[in-house]
Design a protein around this motif. Structure first.
Motif, mmCIF file in Angstrom:
data_model
loop_
_atom_site.group_PDB
_atom_site.id
_atom_site.type_symbol
_atom_site.label_atom_id
_atom_site.label_comp_id
_atom_site.label_asym_id
_atom_site.label_seq_id
_atom_site.Cartn_x
_atom_site.Cartn_y
_atom_site.Cartn_z
ATOM 1 N N UNK A 187 -11.155 -60.600 3.218
ATOM 2 C CA UNK A 187 -11.340 -59.705 2.076
ATOM 3 C C UNK A 187 -9.943 -59.049 1.655
ATOM 4 N N UNK A 188 -9.783 -58.816 0.361
ATOM 5 C CA UNK A 188 -8.695 -57.734 -0.085
ATOM 6 C C UNK A 188 -9.416 -56.609 -0.374
ATOM 7 N N UNK A 189 -8.822 -55.574 0.324
ATOM 8 C CA UNK A 189 -9.291 -54.108 0.080
ATOM 9 C C UNK A 189 -8.317 -53.501 -1.005
ATOM 10 N N UNK A 190 -9.107 -52.600 -1.743
ATOM 11 C CA UNK A 190 -8.335 -51.531 -2.492
ATOM 12 C C UNK A 190 -8.174 -50.110 -2.007
ATOM 13 N N UNK A 191 -6.793 -49.812 -1.905
ATOM 14 C CA UNK A 191 -6.608 -48.267 -1.530
ATOM 15 C C UNK A 191 -6.073 -47.444 -2.654
ATOM 16 N N UNK A 192 -6.914 -46.418 -3.090
ATOM 17 C CA UNK A 192 -6.505 -45.954 -4.296
ATOM 18 C C UNK A 192 -5.430 -44.747 -4.087
ATOM 19 N N UNK A 193 -5.294 -44.705 -2.706
ATOM 20 C CA UNK A 193 -4.367 -43.340 -2.072
ATOM 21 C C UNK A 193 -3.177 -43.839 -1.623
ATOM 22 N N UNK A 194 -2.882 -45.124 -1.981
ATOM 23 C CA UNK A 194 -1.544 -45.665 -1.867
ATOM 24 C C UNK A 194 -1.215 -46.202 -3.407
ATOM 25 N N UNK A 195 -0.480 -45.516 -3.883
ATOM 26 C CA UNK A 195 -0.234 -45.800 -5.404
ATOM 27 C C UNK A 195 1.311 -45.864 -5.864
ATOM 28 N N UNK A 196 1.728 -46.918 -6.471
ATOM 29 C CA UNK A 196 2.896 -47.032 -7.309
ATOM 30 C C UNK A 196 2.872 -46.163 -8.577
ATOM 31 N N UNK A 197 3.803 -45.703 -8.586
ATOM 32 C CA UNK A 197 4.021 -44.813 -10.133
ATOM 33 C C UNK A 197 5.114 -45.536 -11.025
ATOM 34 N N UNK A 198 4.768 -45.785 -11.978
ATOM 35 C CA UNK A 198 5.707 -46.384 -13.073
ATOM 36 C C UNK A 198 5.768 -45.926 -14.332
ATOM 37 N N UNK A 199 6.707 -45.909 -15.139
ATOM 38 C CA UNK A 199 6.542 -45.460 -16.691
ATOM 39 C C UNK A 199 6.020 -46.560 -17.381
ATOM 40 N N UNK A 200 5.396 -46.143 -18.615
ATOM 41 C CA UNK A 200 4.821 -47.405 -19.479
ATOM 42 C C UNK A 200 6.208 -48.090 -20.155
ATOM 43 N N UNK A 201 5.675 -49.471 -20.590
ATOM 44 C CA UNK A 201 6.739 -50.094 -21.480
ATOM 45 C C UNK A 201 7.351 -49.135 -22.433
ATOM 46 N N UNK A 202 8.799 -49.662 -22.695
ATOM 47 C CA UNK A 202 9.373 -49.077 -23.547
ATOM 48 C C UNK A 202 8.944 -48.838 -24.953
ATOM 49 N N UNK B 115 -4.161 -55.906 1.389
ATOM 50 C CA UNK B 115 -4.623 -54.732 0.669
ATOM 51 C C UNK B 115 -3.916 -54.454 -0.295
ATOM 52 N N UNK B 116 -4.643 -54.015 -1.427
ATOM 53 C CA UNK B 116 -3.963 -53.818 -2.751
ATOM 54 C C UNK B 116 -3.665 -52.265 -3.246
ATOM 55 N N UNK B 117 -2.498 -51.808 -3.120
ATOM 56 C CA UNK B 117 -2.446 -50.442 -3.812
ATOM 57 C C UNK B 117 -2.965 -50.287 -5.123
ATOM 58 N N UNK B 118 -2.531 -49.077 -5.595
ATOM 59 C CA UNK B 118 -3.094 -48.745 -6.998
ATOM 60 C C UNK B 118 -1.791 -48.531 -7.731
ATOM 61 N N UNK B 119 -1.890 -49.157 -9.088
ATOM 62 C CA UNK B 119 -0.841 -48.964 -9.997
ATOM 63 C C UNK B 119 -1.009 -47.735 -10.850
ATOM 64 N N UNK B 120 -0.513 -46.923 -10.838
ATOM 65 C CA UNK B 120 -0.426 -45.973 -12.016
ATOM 66 C C UNK B 120 0.725 -45.816 -12.861
ATOM 67 N N UNK B 121 0.347 -45.624 -14.257
ATOM 68 C CA UNK B 121 1.272 -45.445 -15.275
ATOM 69 C C UNK B 121 1.558 -44.049 -15.769
ATOM 70 N N UNK B 122 2.761 -43.467 -15.917
ATOM 71 C CA UNK B 122 2.972 -42.310 -16.204
ATOM 72 C C UNK B 122 2.523 -41.992 -17.563
ATOM 73 N N UNK B 123 1.336 -41.435 -17.644
ATOM 74 C CA UNK B 123 0.842 -41.017 -19.038
ATOM 75 C C UNK B 123 1.554 -39.936 -19.785
ATOM 76 N N UNK B 124 2.041 -39.123 -18.812
ATOM 77 C CA UNK B 124 2.641 -37.824 -19.368
ATOM 78 C C UNK B 124 4.016 -38.378 -20.551
ATOM 79 N N UNK B 125 4.434 -39.431 -20.097
ATOM 80 C CA UNK B 125 5.615 -40.053 -20.847
ATOM 81 C C UNK B 125 5.239 -40.673 -21.967
ATOM 82 N N UNK B 126 3.935 -41.011 -22.152
ATOM 83 C CA UNK B 126 3.257 -41.745 -23.315
ATOM 84 C C UNK B 126 2.922 -41.001 -24.702
ATOM 85 N N UNK B 127 3.503 -41.236 -25.764
ATOM 86 C CA UNK B 127 3.175 -40.340 -26.972
ATOM 87 C C UNK B 127 3.018 -41.680 -28.122
ATOM 88 N N UNK B 128 2.991 -42.828 -27.641
ATOM 89 C CA UNK B 128 2.946 -43.886 -28.703
ATOM 90 C C UNK B 128 1.730 -44.787 -28.300
#
Length: 388
Positions: free
Chosen positions: A235-250, A158-171
Motif C-alpha cells: 500500500x501507498x499511505x497518504x500522510x497529510x500531517x507531513x507536508x511540503x509547502x511551496x509557492x505557486x507557479x510564477x 508513504x506520500x506526503x501532502x503538497x501544499x501551495x502557498x495560497x496567500x501568495x496567489x492573486x492571479x
C-alpha cells in the motif's frame, strides 16, 4: 448522438466529481464495517531514514532549505541527510559544504534528476528513504509522521501532502491551490479505502529494499517509483500531517509548461504500467488508478470537446429546449473561462473566474502533453517552472 453525448458527459462528471462521491461512500461503508484504519504507532520504534534532496541550481534557496531541513524533528542518530547537486553550475555544492551535518554528492555532468536519484540510492544504508524537492519547505514533524507508518508491514511507500502557498496567489494560479486542496481530499480517501495511486516528488518515501530504478527517460519518476511498489502488493499511505509547502507557479504560462510536462509523463506512465489496468490482479487498486489517474490523462479531455460538439449538433437536429439549455450552460462555462484568460492577460484579479480558467487550461495541457509524448520529445532534464 444523444447516447454518445450522455456517455461523454457522464465520464467527464465521474472523472472530476463523481469519483469523489463514490470514493466518499465507499470509505464511509468501510468505516462502518471495519472501522477507521489504525493511525496510532509507537514513536519509540521509528526506523533509520535517509532524507534525499536533489537540487539543481538552487543556490538562491539552498541556505533556507538546509536550515529548514536541520530544524526537522527526528532522532538525530537515526537520520542521514543527503543533498545531490549533480549538474549545478551555480554555487549549490559550495553552499551545502558549509553544513558539516549534511552529506553532499556532486557530479559536474547534468544527466537529470533520475540519474541523480539512482546515484544517491546506491549510497543509502537505511531501511527507509524520504525524498523531497529543494524548493519546498517541510513542517517540523514531517519526517516523524511519515516514518511511523512503516511499522505496518503492508505499507511500502508513504506520500506526503503538497501544499501551495495560497496567500501568495492573486492571479490565475489561484486555481492551482484549489486543485491541490481537492486532490488532497481524494488522496486521503484513496488511502483509507486501500492505497494512494502515486506519490508526488515534493515529499514521499519508500522502503529502500523495494526501490526499482525506472528507465532513464521516465518523466514522472516519483509516480513510477511509487506505483512499481504498489504493483508488488504494498500500500501507498497518504500522510497529510507531513507536508511540503511551496509557492505557486510564477504565472499561468509557467504553470501550463509544468502541466504539459506532467501530462506527457502521465500518458507515458499509463503505457508502462499496464498491469495496473488489469482488475483481476488487484481490483481495488485498478479501480482507484483508472478512476483517479487514467481517465484524466487519456480520454476525458477529448470527451469534453466531444460533448460540446455533439450538444451543438443535437440542438441543431432536435431544437429541444432541454439540450438548448445544456448548450447554453456549456457556452457560459467556457465564456467564464475565456474571460478569466482575458483578465489574466490584463492583470485583472477576479479569483472566481480563475477556477474555470484553470480547469480548461489543465485539460488543454493533457491534450498538449499527449501530442508532445506521441509526436515530439519530452526531455527528462527539463527547465523547471519558475515560481513566485
Amino acid at each position: 448522438m444523444i447516447i454518445f453525448f450522455w456517455v461523454s458527459l457522464l465520464i467527464v462528471f465521474y472523472t472530476f466529481i463523481g469519483y469523489g462521491i463514490v470514493l466518499f461512500l465507499l470509505v464511509a461503508t468501510r468505516r462502518m464495517v471495519k472501522g477507521k484504519r489504525n493511525d496510532l504507532y509507537d514513536l519509540q520504534l521509528l526506523p533509520d531514514c535517509t532524507l534525499i534532496i536533489a537540487a539543481y541550481n538552487e543556490a538562491d534557496i539552498l541556505d533556507d532549505k538546509i536550515t529548514n531541513t536541520l530544524s526537522l524533528k527526528y532522532p538525530e542518530q537515526k537520520l542521514s541527510i543527503l543533498f545531490v547537486t549533480d549538474g549545478s553550475s551555480d554555487h549549490s555544492p559550495e553552499i551545502v559544504k558549509k553544513y558539516p551535518s549534511v552529506q553532499l554528492m556532486h557530479s559536474p555532468e547534468r544527466k537529470g534528476k533520475i540519474h541523480a536519484m539512482h546515484r544517491a540510492m546506491q549510497q543509502v544504508k537505511t531501511g527507509i528513504c524520504i525524498f523531497t524537492d529543494a524548493n519546498t519547505f517541510l513542517n517540523e514533524d514531517a519526517l516523524i509522521n511519515i516514518a511511523r507508518h512503516y511499522q505496518d508491514a503492508t505499507v511500502g511507500a508513504v506520500a506526503g501532502e503538497k501544499r501551495v502557498n495560497i496567500d501568495a496567489m492573486a492571479d490565475a494560479t489561484a486555481g492551482e491551490g484549489f486543485y491541490w486542496k481537492y486532490e488532497s481530499v481524494l488522496k486521503k480517501w484513496d488511502a483509507e479505502l486501500y492505497s494512494v495511486v502515486g506519490a508526488a516528488g515534493e515529499l514521499f518515501s519508500i522502503r529502500t529494499d523495494l526501490y526499482i530504478p525506472v528507465p532513464p527517460d521516465t518523466v514522472l519518476d516519483d509516480f513510477m517509483i511509487s506505483l512499481r511498489i504498489a504493483e508488488k502488493g504494498y500500500r501507498i499511505v497518504y500522510e497529510p500531517n507531513a507536508y511540503a509547502l511551496e509557492t505557486s507557479s510564477a504565472n499561468i504560462a509557467e504553470e501550463l509548461k509544468r502541466k504539459i510536462r506532467i501530462a506527457a509523463g502521465g500518458i507515458q506512465s499509463v503505457l508502462r504500467l499496464k498491469s495496473l489496468l488489469n482488475p483481476f490482479r488487484n481490483f481495488i487498486l485498478s479501480f482507484q488508478y483508472i478512476s483517479h489517474r487514467v481517465l484524466r490523462w487519456t480520454i476525458t479531455p477529448f470527451l469534453l470537446v466531444l460533448a460540446f460538439v455533439l450538444n451543438f449538433f443535437i440542438v441543431f437536429e432536435t431544437k429541444a429546449i432541454f439540450y438548448e439549455l445544456m448548450l447554453a450552460g456549456q457556452f457560459a462555462f467556457y465564456l467564464v473561462a475565456f474571460t478569466g484568460w482575458i483578465f489574466e492577460q490584463k492583470n485583472i484579479r477576479v479569483k472566481a473566474l480563475f477556477v474555470p480558467y484553470y480547469f480548461c487550461m489543465m485539460n488543454y495541457a493533457v491534450l498538449a502533453g499527449i501530442w508532445r509524448y506521441m509526436f515530439s520529445e519530452q526531455k527528462v532534464a527539463w527547465d523547471k517552472a519558475k515560481r513566485k
